[in-house]
Motif scaffolding. Structure first.
Motif, mmCIF file in Angstrom:
data_model
loop_
_atom_site.group_PDB
_atom_site.id
_atom_site.type_symbol
_atom_site.label_atom_id
_atom_site.label_comp_id
_atom_site.label_asym_id
_atom_site.label_seq_id
_atom_site.Cartn_x
_atom_site.Cartn_y
_atom_site.Cartn_z
ATOM 1 N N ALA A 1 0.834 -1.198 0.000
ATOM 2 C CA ALA A 1 0.000 0.000 0.000
ATOM 3 C C ALA A 1 0.872 1.253 0.000
ATOM 4 O O ALA A 1 0.587 2.222 -0.717
ATOM 5 C CB ALA A 1 -0.932 -0.001 1.207
ATOM 6 N N GLY A 2 1.937 1.258 0.789
ATOM 7 C CA GLY A 2 2.853 2.397 0.798
ATOM 8 C C GLY A 2 3.529 2.589 -0.547
ATOM 9 O O GLY A 2 3.687 3.715 -1.021
ATOM 10 N N LEU A 3 3.917 1.507 -1.179
ATOM 11 C CA LEU A 3 4.538 1.583 -2.502
ATOM 12 C C LEU A 3 3.576 2.188 -3.515
ATOM 13 O O LEU A 3 3.949 3.082 -4.279
ATOM 14 C CB LEU A 3 4.985 0.191 -2.952
ATOM 15 N N TYR B 1 1.075 4.122 -2.897
ATOM 16 C CA TYR B 1 0.848 5.517 -2.544
ATOM 17 C C TYR B 1 1.957 6.409 -3.094
ATOM 18 O O TYR B 1 1.692 7.464 -3.672
ATOM 19 C CB TYR B 1 0.746 5.664 -1.026
ATOM 20 N N PHE B 2 3.209 5.982 -2.932
ATOM 21 C CA PHE B 2 4.314 6.782 -3.446
ATOM 22 C C PHE B 2 4.324 6.822 -4.967
ATOM 23 O O PHE B 2 4.648 7.850 -5.564
ATOM 24 C CB PHE B 2 5.646 6.274 -2.898
ATOM 25 N N ILE B 3 3.957 5.727 -5.615
ATOM 26 C CA ILE B 3 3.849 5.732 -7.079
ATOM 27 C C ILE B 3 2.742 6.687 -7.512
ATOM 28 O O ILE B 3 2.909 7.456 -8.461
ATOM 29 C CB ILE B 3 3.602 4.312 -7.608
ATOM 30 N N TYR B 4 1.620 6.661 -6.810
ATOM 31 C CA TYR B 4 0.509 7.542 -7.131
ATOM 32 C C TYR B 4 0.931 9.013 -6.987
ATOM 33 O O TYR B 4 0.637 9.841 -7.849
ATOM 34 C CB TYR B 4 -0.678 7.219 -6.201
ATOM 35 N N ARG B 5 1.632 9.344 -5.891
ATOM 36 C CA ARG B 5 2.081 10.718 -5.679
ATOM 37 C C ARG B 5 3.070 11.148 -6.760
ATOM 38 O O ARG B 5 3.050 12.281 -7.215
ATOM 39 C CB ARG B 5 2.731 10.853 -4.314
ATOM 40 N N LYS B 6 3.952 10.235 -7.172
ATOM 41 C CA LYS B 6 4.950 10.557 -8.199
ATOM 42 C C LYS B 6 4.272 10.814 -9.542
ATOM 43 O O LYS B 6 4.674 11.706 -10.278
ATOM 44 C CB LYS B 6 5.951 9.427 -8.306
#
Length: 70
Positions: free
Chosen positions: A58-60, A62-67
């Motif tokens: 989920a954290g991964l 989230y960071f991909i989504y933000r990027k």
């Protein structure tokens, strides 16, 4: 390359037998305890080990989504 793939497949096929042996040992320990504290500890450990990969994935995402968004 083919030998490495074959080695990985053979190792993966052998691992379930090792996992079953460990589960039988855990079951014997839990059944021998009278107060149930060991069973509670093992259950908490299972939940922790089960939840951790979901949190990491989920954290991964989230960071991909933000990027991608910004």
């Amino acid at each position: 390359m083919n030998r490495k793939l074959l080695l990985v497949v053979v190792l993966l096929l052998l691992l379930p037998s090792l996992a079953e042996a460990q589960c039988a040992m855990c079951r014997a320990v839990v059944e021998s305890e009278a107060d149930g504290k060991t069973a509670q500890g093992i259950n908490n450990g299972i939940v922790y080990l089960m939840a951790l990969p979901y949190v990491l994935v989920a954290g991964l995402f989230y960071f991909i989504y933000r990027k991608m968004r910004g």
